[in-house]
Design an enzyme around this catalytic site. Sequence first.
Site, PDB file in Angstrom:
ATOM      1  N   GLY A  12       0.825  -1.212   0.000  1.00  0.00           N
ATOM      2  CA  GLY A  12       0.000   0.000   0.000  1.00  0.00           C
ATOM      3  C   GLY A  12       0.858   1.260   0.000  1.00  0.00           C
ATOM      4  N   ASP A  13       0.219   2.400  -0.251  1.00  0.00           N
ATOM      5  CA  ASP A  13       0.879   3.711  -0.228  1.00  0.00           C
ATOM      6  C   ASP A  13       2.000   3.829  -1.252  1.00  0.00           C
ATOM      7  OD1 ASP A  13      -0.811   4.354   1.887  1.00  0.00           O
ATOM      8  OD2 ASP A  13       0.624   3.654   3.385  1.00  0.00           O
ATOM      9  N   LYS A  16      -0.437   5.308  -5.580  1.00  0.00           N
ATOM     10  CA  LYS A  16      -1.512   4.992  -6.538  1.00  0.00           C
ATOM     11  C   LYS A  16      -2.332   6.230  -6.873  1.00  0.00           C
ATOM     12  CE  LYS A  16      -3.064   1.954  -3.630  1.00  0.00           C
ATOM     13  NZ  LYS A  16      -1.987   2.017  -2.655  1.00  0.00           N
ATOM     14  N   LYS A  18      -1.548   9.407  -6.920  1.00  0.00           N
ATOM     15  CA  LYS A  18      -0.851  10.284  -7.869  1.00  0.00           C
ATOM     16  C   LYS A  18      -0.883   9.690  -9.280  1.00  0.00           C
ATOM     17  CE  LYS A  18       3.201  11.852  -9.862  1.00  0.00           C
ATOM     18  NZ  LYS A  18       4.464  12.535  -9.922  1.00  0.00           N
ATOM     19  N   GLY A  40      -5.871   5.886   1.730  1.00  0.00           N
ATOM     20  CA  GLY A  40      -5.596   7.321   1.750  1.00  0.00           C
ATOM     21  C   GLY A  40      -4.776   7.601   0.514  1.00  0.00           C
ATOM     22  N   HIS A  41      -5.380   8.211  -0.502  1.00  0.00           N
ATOM     23  CA  HIS A  41      -4.707   8.447  -1.773  1.00  0.00           C
ATOM     24  C   HIS A  41      -4.462   9.943  -1.933  1.00  0.00           C
ATOM     25  CE1 HIS A  41      -6.300   4.363  -3.522  1.00  0.00           C
ATOM     26  NE2 HIS A  41      -5.622   4.234  -2.405  1.00  0.00           N
ATOM     27  N   GLN A 214      -5.007  -0.231  -1.166  1.00  0.00           N
ATOM     28  CA  GLN A 214      -4.067  -1.117  -0.489  1.00  0.00           C
ATOM     29  C   GLN A 214      -3.051  -1.670  -1.504  1.00  0.00           C
ATOM     30  OE1 GLN A 214      -7.736  -1.740   0.488  1.00  0.00           O
ATOM     31  NE2 GLN A 214      -7.125   0.057   1.615  1.00  0.00           N
ATOM     32  N   ARG A 295       5.295   5.306   8.823  1.00  0.00           N
ATOM     33  CA  ARG A 295       5.373   4.060   8.064  1.00  0.00           C
ATOM     34  C   ARG A 295       6.739   3.417   8.290  1.00  0.00           C
ATOM     35  NH1 ARG A 295       3.167   7.143   2.720  1.00  0.00           N
ATOM     36  NH2 ARG A 295       0.948   7.137   3.223  1.00  0.00           N
TER      37      ARG A 295
HETATM   38  P1  GDP Z   1      -1.403   5.701  -2.224  1.00  0.00           P
HETATM   39  O1  GDP Z   1      -2.138   5.224  -1.020  1.00  0.00           O
HETATM   40  O2  GDP Z   1      -0.790   4.567  -2.983  1.00  0.00           O
HETATM   41  O3  GDP Z   1      -2.211   6.598  -3.102  1.00  0.00           O
HETATM   42  O4  GDP Z   1      -0.181   6.556  -1.689  1.00  0.00           O
HETATM   43  P2  GDP Z   1      -0.242   7.689  -0.536  1.00  0.00           P
HETATM   44  O5  GDP Z   1      -0.905   8.892  -1.069  1.00  0.00           O
HETATM   45  O6  GDP Z   1      -0.776   7.105   0.731  1.00  0.00           O
HETATM   46  O7  GDP Z   1       1.294   7.903  -0.267  1.00  0.00           O
HETATM   47  C1  GDP Z   1       2.162   8.328  -1.277  1.00  0.00           C
HETATM   48  C2  GDP Z   1       2.797   9.659  -0.854  1.00  0.00           C
HETATM   49  O8  GDP Z   1       3.912   9.922  -1.672  1.00  0.00           O
HETATM   50  C3  GDP Z   1       1.868  10.833  -1.022  1.00  0.00           C
HETATM   51  O9  GDP Z   1       2.155  11.772  -0.020  1.00  0.00           O
HETATM   52  C4  GDP Z   1       2.247  11.391  -2.387  1.00  0.00           C
HETATM   53  O10 GDP Z   1       1.997  12.790  -2.511  1.00  0.00           O
HETATM   54  C5  GDP Z   1       3.722  11.138  -2.397  1.00  0.00           C
HETATM   55  N1  GDP Z   1       4.326  10.880  -3.705  1.00  0.00           N
HETATM   56  C6  GDP Z   1       3.819  10.215  -4.778  1.00  0.00           C
HETATM   57  N2  GDP Z   1       4.747  10.112  -5.746  1.00  0.00           N
HETATM   58  C7  GDP Z   1       5.868  10.710  -5.274  1.00  0.00           C
HETATM   59  C8  GDP Z   1       7.177  10.904  -5.780  1.00  0.00           C
HETATM   60  O11 GDP Z   1       7.524  10.480  -6.887  1.00  0.00           O
HETATM   61  N3  GDP Z   1       8.077  11.551  -4.972  1.00  0.00           N
HETATM   62  C9  GDP Z   1       7.745  12.010  -3.739  1.00  0.00           C
HETATM   63  N4  GDP Z   1       8.680  12.621  -3.019  1.00  0.00           N
HETATM   64  N5  GDP Z   1       6.512  11.837  -3.232  1.00  0.00           N
HETATM   65  C10 GDP Z   1       5.599  11.189  -3.971  1.00  0.00           C
HETATM   66  P1  IMO Z   2      -3.827   2.717   0.520  1.00  0.00           P
HETATM   67  O1  IMO Z   2      -4.959   2.500  -0.435  1.00  0.00           O
HETATM   68  C1  IMO Z   2      -1.259   1.058   3.609  1.00  0.00           C
HETATM   69  C2  IMO Z   2      -3.086  -1.793   6.369  1.00  0.00           C
HETATM   70  C3  IMO Z   2      -3.235  -1.403   7.810  1.00  0.00           C
HETATM   71  C4  IMO Z   2      -3.088  -2.764   8.469  1.00  0.00           C
HETATM   72  C5  IMO Z   2      -3.822  -3.675   7.499  1.00  0.00           C
HETATM   73  C6  IMO Z   2      -5.272  -3.968   7.876  1.00  0.00           C
HETATM   74  O2  IMO Z   2      -3.685   4.124   0.980  1.00  0.00           O
HETATM   75  O3  IMO Z   2      -2.557   2.142  -0.042  1.00  0.00           O
HETATM   76  P2  IMO Z   2      -7.506  -2.520   7.698  1.00  0.00           P
HETATM   77  O4  IMO Z   2      -7.860  -1.199   8.325  1.00  0.00           O
HETATM   78  O5  IMO Z   2      -7.568  -2.510   6.223  1.00  0.00           O
HETATM   79  O6  IMO Z   2      -8.251  -3.668   8.317  1.00  0.00           O
HETATM   80  O7  IMO Z   2      -5.964  -2.752   8.116  1.00  0.00           O
HETATM   81  O8  IMO Z   2      -3.778  -3.027   6.245  1.00  0.00           O
HETATM   82  N1  IMO Z   2      -3.688  -0.861   5.397  1.00  0.00           N
HETATM   83  C7  IMO Z   2      -2.988  -0.040   4.602  1.00  0.00           C
HETATM   84  N2  IMO Z   2      -1.663   0.197   4.542  1.00  0.00           N
HETATM   85  N3  IMO Z   2      -2.085   1.671   2.736  1.00  0.00           N
HETATM   86  C8  IMO Z   2      -3.416   1.416   2.760  1.00  0.00           C
HETATM   87  O9  IMO Z   2      -4.261   1.888   1.822  1.00  0.00           O
HETATM   88  C9  IMO Z   2      -3.933   0.558   3.739  1.00  0.00           C
HETATM   89  N4  IMO Z   2      -5.170   0.116   4.066  1.00  0.00           N
HETATM   90  C10 IMO Z   2      -5.008  -0.766   5.056  1.00  0.00           C
HETATM   91  O10 IMO Z   2      -2.217  -0.513   8.195  1.00  0.00           O
HETATM   92  O11 IMO Z   2      -1.750  -3.149   8.487  1.00  0.00           O
HETATM   93 MG    MG Z   3      -2.223   5.552   1.028  1.00  0.00          MG
END
Ligand code: GDP
Ligand code: IMO
Ligand code: MG
Length: 416
Positions: A12-13, A16, A18, A40-41, A214, A295
Amino acid sequence: MANTVLVGAQWGDEGKGKVVDVLARDADIVVRYQGGSNAGHTLELGPDRYVLHLVPSGVLYPEKLCVIGNGVVVDPLELKQEAEALIARGIPLRGRFWVSDRAHAVLPFHRRQDAARESGAPIGQRLGTTQRGIGPAYADKAHRTGIRMGEFLRPGWEDKVRVRAQEHGGSDGKEMVALLREAAEFLRSFITDTTHLLHEQWKKGKAILFEGAQGTMLDVDHGTYPFVTSSNATAGGASTGTGLPPKAIERVVGVLKVYTTRVGEGPFPTELKDETGELLRRRGREFGATTGRPRRCGWFDAVVARYAAAVNGVDCWAMTKLDVLDECEILRVCVAYEYEGCRIETVPAEAEIYAACRPVYEEFPGWKTSTSSIHRYEDLPVAARSYVEALCRLTGVPLGLLSVGPDRANTFRLAL
Ligand code: GDP
Ligand code: IMO
Ligand code: MG
């Protein structure tokens, strides 16, 4: 644009949000297919930053349709809040944002149950969930005791909610119903048969972008069970979670960070608990977009990426956060694991065995130059390109897109 599933290839994170925001320019519809407000995107456009939990990441383009599919679990109170906040920022939703009538609702007692399970579990058995009620809501769906979003359109849902609240040991059914009534009133014009809607669009040849939440390693079947979420985050979930058949999917894009992070509990072979881990957290601003938790950070794991490529059928990678590595002297990439003296190149099914795996690393030189103001892939330092190309070679998947900063502008589109 080919109908594309965009899926997280790690825990996750991966960025996606972006990448969806970048690719959505060429799509007609963006659809979420699983998960809920545990996601959280983050989208960044100059000074504007949006963190989306339920609404698809195509929402910033006013002409695109955004759909929450049947596989998502929807907290009506959170969705109302998120939708209102977007409208207040000038983003129109009416007539182009739809929620499946088959999607299950996350209700306040699900959240309470999630929190109680986490705080009641002995250390070692805690999952570190986001406490958004995701597991309990999917459990009710599987138990066939869930409440679906379409039910809020018809009279009589209040009694069902009260009964369910009582069954879940809650005593605040009345208060809950009052809150839900407000949310249901607000949401009613967005709830529809999205399966039918998506099929109509598909027949017209519209381009569909499926937005995974995720990641592969958090998938309830393919992830590090039990340290996973409760849905199929992998590409297969895109079909069951929308009602579009597998043959509607023409391409799969895997999103990968060029290092690894994980939030919550569970095995993570390349985790760094030293100052390098700290550097990645600081430079990558690695704090949860949903819970704010720091994280866990570590080196890139090619075994995980290869597994994700296989399970999802990844056609190309969208790699993110290359700029975060700009200060590193050397970079390590895990190419295999060592377990009880043996080398293994696959992800073991058992979390206990996985936790005992030690990474086998290959080393690469760093580039020690800022990459975030570079605008063309060819202008990147040679060492940076070599690193990215090594990740492609080690995973057997080509590069489609590379991101060197959070903004839309910090993106190289190579084959996407
Ligand atoms: P998601 O859950 O997969 O959508 O990812 P998140 O938004 O939770 O976490 C990704 C974080 O990295 C966010 O704060 C984005 O703004 C940031 N981000 C995405 N691409 C880049 C990159 O290429 N460089 C940097 N420094 N940050 C990035
Ligand atoms: P995005 O879409 C990262 C993790 C939680 C925990 C496990 C189970 O932003 O990538 P849950 O609340 O789903 O029952 O938690 O999954 N988790 C994530 N980790 N990014 C996420 O979403 C997540 N959604 C759940 O931290 O380990
Ligand atoms: Mg996220």
